[in-house]
Design an enzyme around this catalytic site. Structure first.
Site, PDB file in Angstrom:
ATOM      1  N   ALA A  86       0.836  -1.203   0.000  1.00 14.92           N
ATOM      2  CA  ALA A  86       0.000   0.000   0.000  1.00 14.92           C
ATOM      3  C   ALA A  86       0.862   1.241   0.000  1.00 14.92           C
ATOM      4  O   ALA A  86       2.043   1.193   0.324  1.00 14.92           O
ATOM      5  CB  ALA A  86      -0.919   0.002   1.218  1.00 14.92           C
ATOM      6  N   ASN A  87       0.251   2.360  -0.374  1.00 13.48           N
ATOM      7  CA  ASN A  87       0.877   3.672  -0.195  1.00 13.48           C
ATOM      8  C   ASN A  87       0.387   4.256   1.120  1.00 13.48           C
ATOM      9  O   ASN A  87      -0.677   3.879   1.606  1.00 13.48           O
ATOM     10  CB  ASN A  87       0.448   4.623  -1.309  1.00 13.48           C
ATOM     11  CG  ASN A  87       1.101   4.316  -2.629  1.00 13.48           C
ATOM     12  OD1 ASN A  87       1.438   3.178  -2.923  1.00 13.48           O
ATOM     13  ND2 ASN A  87       1.275   5.339  -3.429  1.00 13.48           N
ATOM     14  N   ARG A  88       1.120   5.218   1.638  1.00 14.09           N
ATOM     15  CA  ARG A  88       0.652   5.942   2.813  1.00 14.09           C
ATOM     16  C   ARG A  88      -0.439   6.917   2.403  1.00 14.09           C
ATOM     17  O   ARG A  88      -0.216   7.743   1.529  1.00 14.09           O
ATOM     18  CB  ARG A  88       1.786   6.771   3.413  1.00 14.09           C
ATOM     19  CG  ARG A  88       2.790   5.990   4.147  1.00 14.09           C
ATOM     20  CD  ARG A  88       3.893   6.911   4.640  1.00 14.09           C
ATOM     21  NE  ARG A  88       5.015   6.101   5.077  1.00 14.09           N
ATOM     22  CZ  ARG A  88       5.079   5.475   6.247  1.00 14.09           C
ATOM     23  NH1 ARG A  88       4.086   5.597   7.107  1.00 14.09           N
ATOM     24  NH2 ARG A  88       6.125   4.734   6.551  1.00 14.09           N
TER      25      ARG A  88
END
Ligand code: C5P
Length: 225
Positions: A29-31
């Site tokens: 995931a991305n932040r």
């Protein structure tokens, strides 16, 4: 934005991260907290628009008057976005994972005890913003975001063309993870379009949202439908 400045308009917003499964317990995931995208959806609803919010996994309440569709992966997000068309405006705020595993494991992957690196084969995810940029039902106004850590404006200019967007809202996310923009309540943005660059002061995310929706309403009223 004025209370009825977007009445009769459909505004489509993506927000949050996507989660790309590696196995049943792990993901890529991305932040992203989703705060900026949710604030934009709220502001559009307050301006009288019909709002569809396609949200990745986040812990945020649904803003009043907003239709929310929860998704997990980039491919699910794309499907939900396409199903929501047509829209007058699309504002793609989600931090979509650029890659997913080629093949998520059905069982939890175990360490094999050798200390050897675990193989992880990644394939590119669809680009939702770019897909809308060349879509048969392209929204009248298409807005992307760009989280950059360097030469923000130049990267955003390139992104405009690459994605076929009308505006790119560029923000500086440099700094240690979790320190500044990401997860925080303030945002400092530049709006990049073919007409140039507008730099806004550091503002609370809700104020950035209100100002952006005001600009959207103005742009729509200036263009014939
Ligand atoms: O290329 P980059 O990820 O920096 O572009 C960011 C913009 O593109 C954001 O508006 C983001 O929501 C959108 N995007 C997307 N689908 C992707 C990657 C990015 O819609 N797979």
């Amino acid at each position: 934005a004025r209370k009825d400045s977007l009445s009769g308009r459909h505004v489509l917003v993506t927000a949050g991260p996507t989660h790309e499964p590696i196995d049943p317990v792990r993901y890529i995931a991305n932040r992203s907290s989703g705060k900026q995208g949710f604030a934009i959806a709220a502001a559009a609803a307050q301006a009288g628009a019909r709002v569809t919010l396609v949200a990745g996994p986040v812990h945020l309440p649904t803003p009043a008057g907003v239709t929310r569709i929860d998704v997990e992966t980039a491919r699910e997000m794309l499907a939900a976005v396409e199903a929501a068309l047509p829209a007058d405006v699309a504002i793609m705020v989600a931090a979509v994972a650029d890659w997913r595993t080629a093949d998520a494991a059905e069982q939890k992957i175990k360490k094999d005890g050798s200390g050897a690196p675990a193989p992880l084969m990644l394939v590119e995810n669809p680009d939702i913003l770019a897909t809308l940029g060349r879509h048969a039902h392209r929204p009248t106004l298409l807005v992307g975001f760009a989280a950059e850590t360097q030469t923000i404006a130049a990267h955003a200019q390139a992104k405009l063309a690459k994605k076929g967007a009308d505006w790119i809202v560029a923000n500086d996310v440099s700094g240690p993870p979790g320190s500044s923009v990401m997860g925080g309540d303030d945002n400092t943005v530049q709006i990049v379009s073919s007409r140039g660059i507008e730099s806004w002061p550091s503002l609370p995310k809700q104020a950035v949202a209100d100002k952006l929706i005001e600009k959207v309403a103005h742009a729509l009223s200036a263009s014939p439908d």
